[in-house]
Design a protein around this motif. Structure first.
Motif, PDB file in Angstrom:
ATOM      1  N   ASN A  24       2.651  -0.529  -5.387  1.00 55.08           N
ATOM      2  CA  ASN A  24       3.986  -0.941  -5.837  1.00 55.08           C
ATOM      3  C   ASN A  24       5.002  -0.751  -4.710  1.00 55.08           C
ATOM      4  O   ASN A  24       5.841   0.158  -4.757  1.00 55.08           O
ATOM      5  CB  ASN A  24       4.413  -0.123  -7.060  1.00 55.08           C
ATOM      6  CG  ASN A  24       3.456  -0.262  -8.224  1.00 55.08           C
ATOM      7  OD1 ASN A  24       3.553  -1.188  -9.009  1.00 55.08           O
ATOM      8  ND2 ASN A  24       2.512   0.672  -8.328  1.00 55.08           N
ATOM      9  N   CYS A  27       9.229   0.971  -4.174  1.00 51.53           N
ATOM     10  CA  CYS A  27       9.467   1.700  -5.429  1.00 51.53           C
ATOM     11  C   CYS A  27      10.330   2.934  -5.156  1.00 51.53           C
ATOM     12  O   CYS A  27      10.416   3.421  -4.035  1.00 51.53           O
ATOM     13  CB  CYS A  27       8.154   2.115  -6.080  1.00 51.53           C
ATOM     14  SG  CYS A  27       7.102   3.131  -5.026  1.00 51.53           S
ATOM     15  N   GLU A  31      10.848   5.990 -10.241  1.00 48.90           N
ATOM     16  CA  GLU A  31       9.769   5.134 -10.740  1.00 48.90           C
ATOM     17  C   GLU A  31       8.417   5.818 -10.593  1.00 48.90           C
ATOM     18  O   GLU A  31       7.573   5.758 -11.490  1.00 48.90           O
ATOM     19  CB  GLU A  31       9.764   3.800  -9.974  1.00 48.90           C
ATOM     20  CG  GLU A  31      10.921   2.886 -10.323  1.00 48.90           C
ATOM     21  CD  GLU A  31      10.987   1.655  -9.430  1.00 48.90           C
ATOM     22  OE1 GLU A  31      11.609   0.673  -9.839  1.00 48.90           O
ATOM     23  OE2 GLU A  31      10.392   1.689  -8.330  1.00 48.90           O
ATOM     24  N   THR A  34       8.124   8.716 -13.155  1.00 56.22           N
ATOM     25  CA  THR A  34       7.929   8.206 -14.518  1.00 56.22           C
ATOM     26  C   THR A  34       6.512   7.663 -14.701  1.00 56.22           C
ATOM     27  O   THR A  34       5.848   7.954 -15.703  1.00 56.22           O
ATOM     28  CB  THR A  34       8.947   7.100 -14.820  1.00 56.22           C
ATOM     29  OG1 THR A  34      10.275   7.638 -14.691  1.00 56.22           O
ATOM     30  CG2 THR A  34       8.756   6.553 -16.219  1.00 56.22           C
ATOM     31  N   ALA A  35       6.054   6.880 -13.737  1.00 63.63           N
ATOM     32  CA  ALA A  35       4.740   6.256 -13.846  1.00 63.63           C
ATOM     33  C   ALA A  35       3.615   7.288 -13.844  1.00 63.63           C
ATOM     34  O   ALA A  35       2.609   7.129 -14.545  1.00 63.63           O
ATOM     35  CB  ALA A  35       4.534   5.260 -12.716  1.00 63.63           C
TER      36      ALA A  35
END
Length: 379
Positions: A24, A27, A31, A34-35
Motif C-alpha cells: 500500500n 500510506c 492507516e 488501523t490495518a
C-alpha cells in the motif's frame, strides 16, 4: 502451546509494517496502525527502524480537509535489486530488477554461448561493467540468476541436462566466484513461470506452457512450482505428440518440441516477426503452418488438462503474436478433442509478454528478501 518472545513479536510487527507499506504505497502511520491493529507508538518505532535500514522513505503528505496532513510512506523500490540474465545461443540479456519486479536497467551482450570458462569470464566482466555503469553497489544486490535452456541441479550450480546448448555438466563456478552474492542457473521455463506467478499471485494450481523458441513448461501446485525429485517435472517438450514423427534434439522422434516450439514455425524464416508478417499478408505456406501449429498445440493442451485439471497458461515468445481469433481457434480445437465437455475457459494467455526469462531469473532473490524481512535483526 507455542511461546513467542518479545523479540519474536517485534520482528513480526516490523515485517507486518514493511509488508503493509510494500502493498500500500503512500500510506500513513494511522492507516498502518488501523490495518494491523497495533498502537501508533509501535508503528512509529518500526517506521524509524525501517527508515534507518533505508528500506522505506517519506514520500510527502496525504491530502486532508482538516488538521495537519499525515506523512506518507513508501518502500524504496531499489533499496535492493536482483540481476536476471537470459542466456541464449547468440546473446545474453542482462536486467536489473527492483523490489517490485520491474526492470530498471537492461543491456544485451552479443556473444555466442559456449560451455567454457572464457565465456563465463566475458559474461562476468560485462555484468560487473553493467553494475558499475548503473551505480549499483554489490551490497545492495540480492543475487544473480542466469536463465538457461536446460535442466539444472537443485542448488543451481550446474547443468544436469543441456543438449540444446551442448553443455551437460557445465558449472557456474567461474562466474559465481567473482561475486559475493548468490549466483545460480535457473531453467528458462521455470523463470518464465516465476514471472507469471508474480503477475498472477492469485493463481494456485496451473499448468504453464512456455511457447518460446524451444518449448518448455512448469506445473504450479498450491502457488508453488512443482519440480519433481530431479527437476524434470514440467518438461512437456518431450512428450510424444506424433509417434515416429520429426527428429527431436533429444534423440527421439515426434516430441512436442518439434511441433509447438517457436522454432517449429521458422523453417523458411529467420525470426517470428518475419513469419507473422508473411502470415498477415496471406502467405499460404505461413497460414497453413500456423493452423497446423495451433492444432498440435490443442492436442498438447488437451492431453495435459486430462492429467492435471488446472488452468492452462500460455506464455513465451509466440504468445504476443496471438490474436483473439487465434485464441478462439485454440479453444475450438481443444474442445473438439475433449472427452468430457467443451468448456475451455481454463485456457488463458499469460500476462507477461516481454523479458519473462530475465525477470523470472531475478525474482526468486526478490521474493526471498521480501518474505525474509522477518529475519532482520532487531536490537
Amino acid at each position: 502451546m507455542e511461546q513467542f518472545s518479545l523479540t519474536d513479536i517485534k520482528k513480526k510487527n516490523l515485517s507486518d509494517v514493511y509488508h503493509y507499506i510494500y502493498q500500500n504505497p503512500s500510506c500513513s502511520k494511522q492507516e498502518i496502525a488501523t490495518a494491523l491493529s497495533v498502537s501508533l507508538p509501535t508503528v512509529s518505532q518500526h517506521l524509524t527502524t525501517l527508515e534507518g535500514l533505508q528500506l522505506i522513505e517519506k514520500c510527502g503528505r496525504l491530502s486532508s480537509s482538516v488538521g495537519r496532513r499525515a506523512t506518507a510512506y513508501q518502500v524504496i523500490s531499489d533499496a535492493h535489486i536482483a540481476i536476471g540474465i537470459e542466456l541464449l545461443p547468440d546473446k545474453a540479456n542482462i536486467l536489473a530488477v527492483n523490489l517490485y519486479g520491474k526492470i530498471i536497467a537492461k543491456e544485451t551482450l552479443s556473444i555466442a554461448f559456449e560451455p567454457t570458462g572464457h565465456y563465463l569470464s566475458k559474461l562476468k566482466d560485462t555484468v560487473q561493467s553493467f553494475l558499475k555503469m548503473n551505480h549499483y553497489k554489490e551490497e545492495t544486490i540480492l543475487g544473480i540468476g542466469l536463465g538457461v535452456q536446460g535442466l539444472i541441479s537443485p542448488d543451481g550450480s550446474e547443468f544436469t541436462y543441456g543438449k540444446i546448448l551442448d553443455c551437460t555438466g557445465f558449472s557456474i563456478r567461474t562466474f559465481a566466484d567473482a561475486f559475493s552474492v548468490p549466483c545460480r542457473f535457473i531453467h528458462d521455463a521455470e523463470c518464465a513461470c516465476n514471472s507469471e506467478l508474480w503477475e498472477n499471485p492469485d493463481i494456485k494450481d496451473a499448468t504453464y506452457i512456455s511457447l518460446s523458441y524451444h518449448l518448455g513448461g512448469a506445473i504450479i501446485v498450491d502457488g508453488q512450482l512443482l519440480t519433481g525429485h530431479t527437476g524434470k517435472s514440467g518438461t512437456f517438450e518431450h512428450l510424444t505428440l506424433v509417434p515416429d514423427g520429426i527428429d527431436c534434439y533429444c534423440g527421439h522422434k515426434g516430441c512436442a518440441e518439434c511441433y509447438c516450439s517457436a522454432n517449429s514455425l521458422l523453417t523458411y524464416y529467420d525470426n517470428l516477426d518475419d513469419f507473422f508478417s508473411h502470415k498477415a499478408e496471406g502467405d499460404p505456406v505461413c497460414v497453413s503452418k500456423w493452423d497446423e501449429y495451433l492444432r498440435h498445440l490443442a492436442i498438447l493442451i488437451n492431453n495435459l488438462h486430462m492429467v492435471l485439471e488446472h488452468t492452462v497458461i500460455l506464455g513465451g515468445h509466440v504468445t504476443p503474436y496471438f490474436t483473439e481469433e487465434d485464441l478462439t481457434l485454440i479453444k475450438k480445437y481443444v474442445s473438439e478433442r475433449s472427452t468430457f465437455d467443451d468448456d475451455t475457459s481454463y485456457i488463458i494467455q499469460g500476462k507477461c509478454l516481454g523479458d519473462t526469462v530475465g525477470i523470472g531469473a531475478a525474482l526468486p532473490f526478490i521474493k526471498e528478501f521480501i518474505d525474509g524481512i522477518y529475519l532482520f535483526r532487531i536490537v
